[in-house]
Design an enzyme around this catalytic site. Structure first.
Site, short mmCIF file in Angstrom:
data_model
loop_
_atom_site.label_atom_id
_atom_site.label_comp_id
_atom_site.label_asym_id
_atom_site.label_seq_id
_atom_site.Cartn_x
_atom_site.Cartn_y
_atom_site.Cartn_z
N ASP A 109 15.81 -11.22 49.10
CA ASP A 109 15.08 -10.36 48.15
C ASP A 109 14.16 -9.39 48.90
OD1 ASP A 109 13.57 -12.61 48.95
OD2 ASP A 109 12.41 -12.70 47.09
N ASP A 129 5.89 -7.65 46.13
CA ASP A 129 6.70 -8.23 45.04
C ASP A 129 6.01 -9.48 44.51
OD1 ASP A 129 8.60 -9.39 43.36
OD2 ASP A 129 10.30 -8.81 44.62
N1 LIG Z 1 0.98 -10.41 31.52
C1 LIG Z 1 1.70 -11.42 31.99
N2 LIG Z 1 1.17 -12.66 31.98
C2 LIG Z 1 1.90 -13.69 32.44
N3 LIG Z 1 3.14 -13.59 32.96
C3 LIG Z 1 3.69 -12.39 32.99
C4 LIG Z 1 3.02 -11.24 32.52
N4 LIG Z 1 3.85 -10.16 32.71
C5 LIG Z 1 4.98 -10.65 33.26
N5 LIG Z 1 4.88 -11.97 33.46
C6 LIG Z 1 5.84 -12.88 34.08
O1 LIG Z 1 6.00 -12.43 35.39
C7 LIG Z 1 7.26 -12.84 35.85
C8 LIG Z 1 7.89 -11.65 36.49
O2 LIG Z 1 9.17 -11.93 36.91
P1 LIG Z 1 9.64 -11.59 38.35
O3 LIG Z 1 11.11 -11.42 38.30
O4 LIG Z 1 8.82 -10.50 38.88
O5 LIG Z 1 9.29 -12.90 39.14
P2 LIG Z 1 9.80 -14.38 38.86
O6 LIG Z 1 11.05 -14.32 38.09
O7 LIG Z 1 8.66 -15.16 38.27
O8 LIG Z 1 9.98 -14.92 40.34
P3 LIG Z 1 11.31 -15.03 41.22
O9 LIG Z 1 11.91 -13.67 41.27
O10 LIG Z 1 10.78 -15.52 42.50
O11 LIG Z 1 12.17 -16.01 40.49
C9 LIG Z 1 8.05 -13.36 34.66
O12 LIG Z 1 8.12 -14.76 34.69
C10 LIG Z 1 7.22 -12.88 33.46
O13 LIG Z 1 7.31 -13.79 32.38
C1 LIG Z 2 9.44 -15.82 50.22
C2 LIG Z 2 10.47 -15.93 49.12
C3 LIG Z 2 10.40 -17.30 48.47
C4 LIG Z 2 10.12 -14.86 48.07
O1 LIG Z 2 11.06 -14.84 47.04
C5 LIG Z 2 11.90 -15.64 49.67
O2 LIG Z 2 11.97 -14.36 50.18
C6 LIG Z 2 12.31 -16.63 50.75
O3 LIG Z 2 12.69 -17.74 50.44
N1 LIG Z 2 12.23 -16.19 52.05
C7 LIG Z 2 12.66 -16.94 53.19
C8 LIG Z 2 11.71 -16.85 54.33
C9 LIG Z 2 11.39 -15.45 54.79
O4 LIG Z 2 11.53 -14.48 54.05
O5 LIG Z 2 10.97 -15.30 55.95
K LIG Z 3 11.90 -11.24 41.98
#
Ligand SMILES: Nc1ncnc2c1ncn2[C@@H]1O[C@H](COP(=O)(O)OP(=O)(O)OP(=O)(O)O)[C@@H](O)[C@H]1O
Ligand SMILES: CC(C)(CO)[C@@H](O)C(=O)NCCC(=O)O
Ligand SMILES: [K+]
Length: 258
Positions: A109, A129
């Site tokens: 990512d 991010d």
């Molecule tokens: N105002 C807010 N309060 C709480 N949560 C929020 C708000 N706005 C967005 N979110 C949450 O933020 C998250 C954004 O998703 P994003 O894809 O950026 O990360 P993620 O899915 O939590 O993490 P990953 O990609 O590591 O799985 C979602 O879970 C969404 O529900």
């Molecule tokens: C840091 C996270 C968890 C963020 O999604 C992912 O990028 C990950 O598992 N990274 C591996 C370790 C690294 O990025 O150095």
């Molecule tokens: K993400």
């Protein structure tokens, strides 16, 4: 059409790219046990509901969870009759260099975000991010990924408090009215919210000082606007940055194959 899959530790996002725009985006919780058949039932149901008639010919995957990749490969092979590009695997090339310590497996990512940032904004970037973890990725002048920072995610920090202390409840993040909280929830939100504002500001300032140059700060992830509304931390916000990066990497590999 391209099916782009961004699998994070919390959520997995599927988007369909028609070559010029995303015509649909769906989100599901990441569960490594989910089979290819389950993905397909879910996906085809949503496509029908929204009357999306897309013939998927290509699939690209970025996954921070290695175990889900197997079933996503089967999904691509069985239902779309294609071999997916998987970011980080040797048969998926990146349009930018990766300059990190040997043996480091950078999260896909983070690489995808860097490619996307460079494609849209050019070089010398800090890409922030807000996902399960909050990551800072540094793109050099030529777009190369040159490292970054991994901090605990916003929701993870609140969960950690709740899990570790018997009297601390489960709390969702929001911007507190004041810094000094007068109840438990407000105190916890203040610690994480203002602590995070400080964390982002300090890390970006130190990266810029360490690299001794102007850099633009690009934010992505659902929580970025919440922080930006309290303080101007970012020069730009791009909601679908990771998805955009997947389309760029897909096109790059297609062009190489020709
Ligand atoms: N105002 C807010 N309060 C709480 N949560 C929020 C708000 N706005 C967005 N979110 C949450 O933020 C998250 C954004 O998703 P994003 O894809 O950026 O990360 P993620 O899915 O939590 O993490 P990953 O990609 O590591 O799985 C979602 O879970 C969404 O529900
Ligand atoms: C840091 C996270 C968890 C963020 O999604 C992912 O990028 C990950 O598992 N990274 C591996 C370790 C690294 O990025 O150095
Ligand atoms: K993400």
């Amino acid at each position: 059409m391209l099916l782009a899959i961004d699998c994070g530790n919390t959520n997995t996002v599927f988007s369909i790219w028609d070559g010029s725009e995303f015509i649909a985006t769906w989100r599901t919780a990441t569960e490594w046990q989910r089979t290819a058949d389950q993905y397909y039932v879910w996906l085809s149901t949503l496509m029908k509901l929204q009357k999306i008639e897309a013939e998927i010919t290509d699939v690209i995957v970025s996954s921070t969870v290695p175990r889900v990749v197997f079933n996503l490969r089967v999904l691509a092979d069985r239902y779309f009759n294609t071999r997916p590009y998987v970011v980080g695997k040797p048969d998926c090339q990146l349009p930018v260099d990766v300059r990190v310590d040997e043996g480091t497996a950078v999260g896909p990512d983070r690489l995808v975000n860097t490619v996307a940032g460079y494609d849209i904004y050019g070089g010398d970037l800090i890409i922030v991010d807000f996902g399960t973890a909050t990551t800072f990725d540094v793109a050099d002048a030529d777009g190369a990924y040159v490292g970054g920072v991994i901090a605990p995610g916003v929701n993870l920090s609140l969960e950690a408090l709740h899990n570790a202390a018997a009297a601390l409840p489960h709390v969702d993040i929001s911007k507190p009215q004041s810094v000094v909280g007068t109840n438990t929830v407000a105190c916890m939100q203040s610690g994480v919210f203002w602590g995070y504002i400080g964390l982002v500001r300090e890390i970006c300032a130190r990266i810029k000082a360490e690299r001794d140059r102007e850099m633009r700060v690009i934010a992505t992830g659902g929580l970025a606007p919440l922080f930006q509304q309290a303080e101007a931390l970012f020069d730009a916000y791009q909601d679908d940055l990771t998805m955009h990066g997947l389309t760029v990497i897909h096109k790059y590999n297609k062009d190489l194959a020709e």
